[in-house]
Design a protein around this motif. Structure first.
Motif, PDB file in Angstrom:
ATOM      1  N   PHE A 145      44.782   6.878   8.484  1.00 45.39           N
ATOM      2  CA  PHE A 145      43.689   7.791   8.813  1.00 45.39           C
ATOM      3  C   PHE A 145      43.940   8.530  10.125  1.00 45.39           C
ATOM      4  O   PHE A 145      43.534   9.690  10.275  1.00 45.39           O
ATOM      5  N   ILE A 146      44.642   7.897  11.077  1.00 43.22           N
ATOM      6  CA  ILE A 146      44.980   8.589  12.324  1.00 43.22           C
ATOM      7  C   ILE A 146      45.989   9.703  12.050  1.00 43.22           C
ATOM      8  O   ILE A 146      45.850  10.832  12.538  1.00 43.22           O
ATOM      9  N   PHE A 147      47.010   9.399  11.251  1.00 42.12           N
ATOM     10  CA  PHE A 147      48.029  10.394  10.925  1.00 42.12           C
ATOM     11  C   PHE A 147      47.421  11.544  10.136  1.00 42.12           C
ATOM     12  O   PHE A 147      47.753  12.713  10.359  1.00 42.12           O
ATOM     13  N   ALA A 148      46.505  11.237   9.200  1.00 42.52           N
ATOM     14  CA  ALA A 148      45.856  12.281   8.410  1.00 42.52           C
ATOM     15  C   ALA A 148      45.003  13.185   9.289  1.00 42.52           C
ATOM     16  O   ALA A 148      44.982  14.418   9.102  1.00 42.52           O
ATOM     17  N   LEU A 149      44.287  12.601  10.240  1.00 42.18           N
ATOM     18  CA  LEU A 149      43.492  13.414  11.167  1.00 42.18           C
ATOM     19  C   LEU A 149      44.380  14.330  11.999  1.00 42.18           C
ATOM     20  O   LEU A 149      44.031  15.493  12.256  1.00 42.18           O
ATOM     21  N   LEU A 150      45.535  13.823  12.420  1.00 44.33           N
ATOM     22  CA  LEU A 150      46.477  14.633  13.185  1.00 44.33           C
ATOM     23  C   LEU A 150      47.012  15.790  12.351  1.00 44.33           C
ATOM     24  O   LEU A 150      47.095  16.932  12.823  1.00 44.33           O
ATOM     25  N   MET A 151      47.369  15.507  11.096  1.00 41.48           N
ATOM     26  CA  MET A 151      47.860  16.556  10.205  1.00 41.48           C
ATOM     27  C   MET A 151      46.778  17.601   9.942  1.00 41.48           C
ATOM     28  O   MET A 151      47.058  18.810   9.899  1.00 41.48           O
ATOM     29  N   LEU A 152      45.535  17.151   9.760  1.00 38.38           N
ATOM     30  CA  LEU A 152      44.436  18.077   9.526  1.00 38.38           C
ATOM     31  C   LEU A 152      44.202  18.966  10.735  1.00 38.38           C
ATOM     32  O   LEU A 152      44.006  20.188  10.597  1.00 38.38           O
ATOM     33  N   TRP A 153      44.225  18.363  11.917  1.00 39.00           N
ATOM     34  CA  TRP A 153      44.015  19.157  13.137  1.00 39.00           C
ATOM     35  C   TRP A 153      45.145  20.164  13.357  1.00 39.00           C
ATOM     36  O   TRP A 153      44.881  21.334  13.684  1.00 39.00           O
ATOM     37  N   LEU A 256      47.977   4.082  -4.468  1.00 39.51           N
ATOM     38  CA  LEU A 256      47.700   5.449  -4.022  1.00 39.51           C
ATOM     39  C   LEU A 256      46.290   5.877  -4.404  1.00 39.51           C
ATOM     40  O   LEU A 256      45.608   6.558  -3.631  1.00 39.51           O
ATOM     41  N   ILE A 257      45.862   5.482  -5.599  1.00 38.17           N
ATOM     42  CA  ILE A 257      44.509   5.842  -6.030  1.00 38.17           C
ATOM     43  C   ILE A 257      43.483   5.228  -5.084  1.00 38.17           C
ATOM     44  O   ILE A 257      42.503   5.866  -4.692  1.00 38.17           O
ATOM     45  N   GLY A 258      43.719   3.968  -4.685  1.00 34.39           N
ATOM     46  CA  GLY A 258      42.817   3.348  -3.729  1.00 34.39           C
ATOM     47  C   GLY A 258      42.939   3.938  -2.338  1.00 34.39           C
ATOM     48  O   GLY A 258      41.941   4.070  -1.623  1.00 34.39           O
ATOM     49  N   GLY A 259      44.161   4.322  -1.944  1.00 32.61           N
ATOM     50  CA  GLY A 259      44.371   4.897  -0.624  1.00 32.61           C
ATOM     51  C   GLY A 259      43.757   6.262  -0.443  1.00 32.61           C
ATOM     52  O   GLY A 259      43.567   6.725   0.692  1.00 32.61           O
ATOM     53  N   THR A 260      43.423   6.925  -1.522  1.00 29.81           N
ATOM     54  CA  THR A 260      42.818   8.248  -1.410  1.00 29.81           C
ATOM     55  C   THR A 260      41.402   8.187  -0.851  1.00 29.81           C
ATOM     56  O   THR A 260      40.832   9.243  -0.528  1.00 29.81           O
ATOM     57  N   ILE A 261      40.824   6.999  -0.738  1.00 28.90           N
ATOM     58  CA  ILE A 261      39.474   6.889  -0.162  1.00 28.90           C
ATOM     59  C   ILE A 261      39.460   7.484   1.241  1.00 28.90           C
ATOM     60  O   ILE A 261      38.572   8.274   1.589  1.00 28.90           O
ATOM     61  N   PHE A 262      40.445   7.122   2.072  1.00 20.35           N
ATOM     62  CA  PHE A 262      40.500   7.648   3.430  1.00 20.35           C
ATOM     63  C   PHE A 262      40.878   9.119   3.438  1.00 20.35           C
ATOM     64  O   PHE A 262      40.278   9.920   4.155  1.00 20.35           O
ATOM     65  N   ILE A 263      41.881   9.470   2.651  1.00 22.56           N
ATOM     66  CA  ILE A 263      42.369  10.838   2.648  1.00 22.56           C
ATOM     67  C   ILE A 263      41.284  11.811   2.179  1.00 22.56           C
ATOM     68  O   ILE A 263      41.061  12.866   2.785  1.00 22.56           O
ATOM     69  N   GLU A 264      40.610  11.479   1.095  1.00 26.62           N
ATOM     70  CA  GLU A 264      39.581  12.363   0.561  1.00 26.62           C
ATOM     71  C   GLU A 264      38.406  12.491   1.521  1.00 26.62           C
ATOM     72  O   GLU A 264      37.805  13.565   1.623  1.00 26.62           O
ATOM     73  N   SER A 265      38.077  11.428   2.230  1.00 21.79           N
ATOM     74  CA  SER A 265      36.987  11.502   3.200  1.00 21.79           C
ATOM     75  C   SER A 265      37.374  12.378   4.382  1.00 21.79           C
ATOM     76  O   SER A 265      36.560  13.177   4.862  1.00 21.79           O
ATOM     77  N   ILE A 266      38.606  12.247   4.855  1.00 17.37           N
ATOM     78  CA  ILE A 266      39.051  13.021   6.014  1.00 17.37           C
ATOM     79  C   ILE A 266      39.167  14.499   5.673  1.00 17.37           C
ATOM     80  O   ILE A 266      38.740  15.372   6.449  1.00 17.37           O
ATOM     81  N   PHE A 267      39.718  14.808   4.506  1.00 21.62           N
ATOM     82  CA  PHE A 267      39.934  16.200   4.118  1.00 21.62           C
ATOM     83  C   PHE A 267      38.773  16.781   3.313  1.00 21.62           C
ATOM     84  O   PHE A 267      38.885  17.901   2.808  1.00 21.62           O
ATOM     85  N   SER A 268      37.671  16.027   3.192  1.00 27.20           N
ATOM     86  CA  SER A 268      36.508  16.476   2.401  1.00 27.20           C
ATOM     87  C   SER A 268      36.953  16.931   1.017  1.00 27.20           C
ATOM     88  O   SER A 268      36.510  17.969   0.508  1.00 27.20           O
ATOM     89  N   TYR A 269      37.832  16.149   0.426  1.00 23.36           N
ATOM     90  CA  TYR A 269      38.380  16.456  -0.890  1.00 23.36           C
ATOM     91  C   TYR A 269      37.507  15.776  -1.938  1.00 23.36           C
ATOM     92  O   TYR A 269      37.368  14.548  -1.933  1.00 23.36           O
ATOM     93  N   PRO A 270      36.896  16.528  -2.842  1.00 25.88           N
ATOM     94  CA  PRO A 270      35.906  15.954  -3.769  1.00 25.88           C
ATOM     95  C   PRO A 270      36.529  15.131  -4.889  1.00 25.88           C
ATOM     96  O   PRO A 270      36.656  15.572  -6.027  1.00 25.88           O
ATOM     97  N   GLY A 271      36.909  13.899  -4.565  1.00 26.95           N
ATOM     98  CA  GLY A 271      37.471  12.995  -5.561  1.00 26.95           C
ATOM     99  C   GLY A 271      36.689  11.702  -5.609  1.00 26.95           C
ATOM    100  O   GLY A 271      35.612  11.562  -5.015  1.00 26.95           O
ATOM    101  N   MET A 272      37.239  10.715  -6.304  1.00 31.55           N
ATOM    102  CA  MET A 272      36.559   9.428  -6.445  1.00 31.55           C
ATOM    103  C   MET A 272      36.493   8.677  -5.114  1.00 31.55           C
ATOM    104  O   MET A 272      35.529   7.946  -4.856  1.00 31.55           O
ATOM    105  N   GLY A 273      37.483   8.842  -4.271  1.00 33.84           N
ATOM    106  CA  GLY A 273      37.477   8.165  -2.982  1.00 33.84           C
ATOM    107  C   GLY A 273      36.338   8.625  -2.099  1.00 33.84           C
ATOM    108  O   GLY A 273      35.630   7.818  -1.492  1.00 33.84           O
TER     109      GLY A 273
END
Length: 320
Positions: A145-153, A256-273
């Protein structure tokens, strides 16, 4: 192999039943219930209590579970208190986004991991190996989640190369080329962010396997017989080194499907996560329990897929 698949499916039934009971009990242990936060605190407590009684929230857990599981078997997983629609319809709107994000991440993971793992294993203790190993150490140390936030920023807000939310540009007609391109464009940054972290395990595993196999006796025998290095690596070392990667494929896909919970929340990606995370916060129990159950079933199926793939590519352990 057909008998094995049938036997494994027979084992899956009690596993899914046990999983559903555990998930249901854990959900019921959470503070509050499905009505928490939906009713005005100033409402008469008697009215709130009557609503709980009407919805069966005051029944013993085994009665609530039986009511839920009997309806679930018939395809009725209840209604979302937040969205006021059937749970399956709600998940059906989101599941395709999660599947595409997971597949894109998986493809990027192997496109990155296999060349790096082969290079690091074949040329171990060289500068390229040290650089690749250093990258994997950083990947292990960096939280996703830290790396994803950095990539998003950096690539979303600072440079502006990628969109920062959503799964498609609003207003595009589904099925058109522009719609497909927009979908791919929106999932590229979250998929890349997750792949750059999840790839490190595969790189290290492949590197270790190659280093171990290239020092075995049958490799020395092949060299003594005059086999070329390219033939030795392609026909003997790489083929054997890829077996653990293939065996791990099913588990990695479900992970990966379970890991998308953090990614989808950080990127506001409308998926199951993203839906799962918001359901926890809002106590939307019907949605939350259904998603966890689907994740559990996917993990069980992933184990079966891994066994089948390993049996297909390695005749020595073929499933009968």
């Amino acid at each position: 192999m057909g008998k094995t698949i049938t036997r494994r499916f027979g084992i899956m039934v009690p596993q899914i039943i046990l999983l559903s009971i555990l998930v249901f009990l854990l959900a019921k242990q959470m503070p509050g219930d499905a009505l928490t936060g939906l009713l005005d605190p100033s409402v008469d407590p008697a009215v709130i209590e009557s609503q709980r009684e009407k919805l069966g929230l005051n029944n013993p857990w085994h009665i609530q579970y039986w009511d839920w599981i009997t309806k679930a078997i018939q395809g009725d997983f209840g209604q979302s208190f937040r969205f006021k629609m059937p749970v399956l319809d709600l998940i059906g709107e989101r599941i395709s986004n999660t599947v595409w994000l997971s597949l894109a991440t998986l493809i990027l993971t192997y496109l990155i991991a296999i060349p790096l793992g082969i290079t690091s294993g074949r040329y171990n203790d060289t500068l390229s190996d040290r650089l690749i190993t250093g990258y994997t150490y950083l990947g292990f140390a960096a939280p996703l989640f830290i790396f994803a936030l950095l990539m998003l920023w950096l690539f979303g807000f600072k440079i502006g190369w990628f969109p920062t939310s959503g799964s498609v540009t609003p207003g595009l007609e589904p099925g058109t080329l522009a719609f497909v391109i927009s979908k791919m464009y929106h999932l590229l940054l979250p998929a890349t962010s997750m792949a750059l972290i999840t790839t490190v395990t595969t790189v290290q595993l492949l590197r270790s396997e190659i280093i171990d196999i290239k020092h075995r006796d049958f490799i020395h025998t092949a060299r003594a017989k005059g086999a070329s290095e390219s033939r030795i690596y392609n026909r003997h070392i790489l083929r054997n080194a890829l077996l653990p990667i293939a065996a791990f494929f099913g588990y990695e896909l479900t992970g990966l499907i379970g890991g998308t919970i953090f990614i989808e929340s950080i990127f506001s990606y409308p998926g199951m996560g993203e839906l799962f995370f918001s359901s926890i916060l809002l106590r939307d129990f019907s949605v939350m329990i259904t998603i966890i159950l689907l994740y559990g079933i996917a993990s069980i199926l992933g184990a079966l897929v891994s066994d089948l793939i390993l049996g297909l590519i390695d005749p020595r352990i073929r499933i009968k």
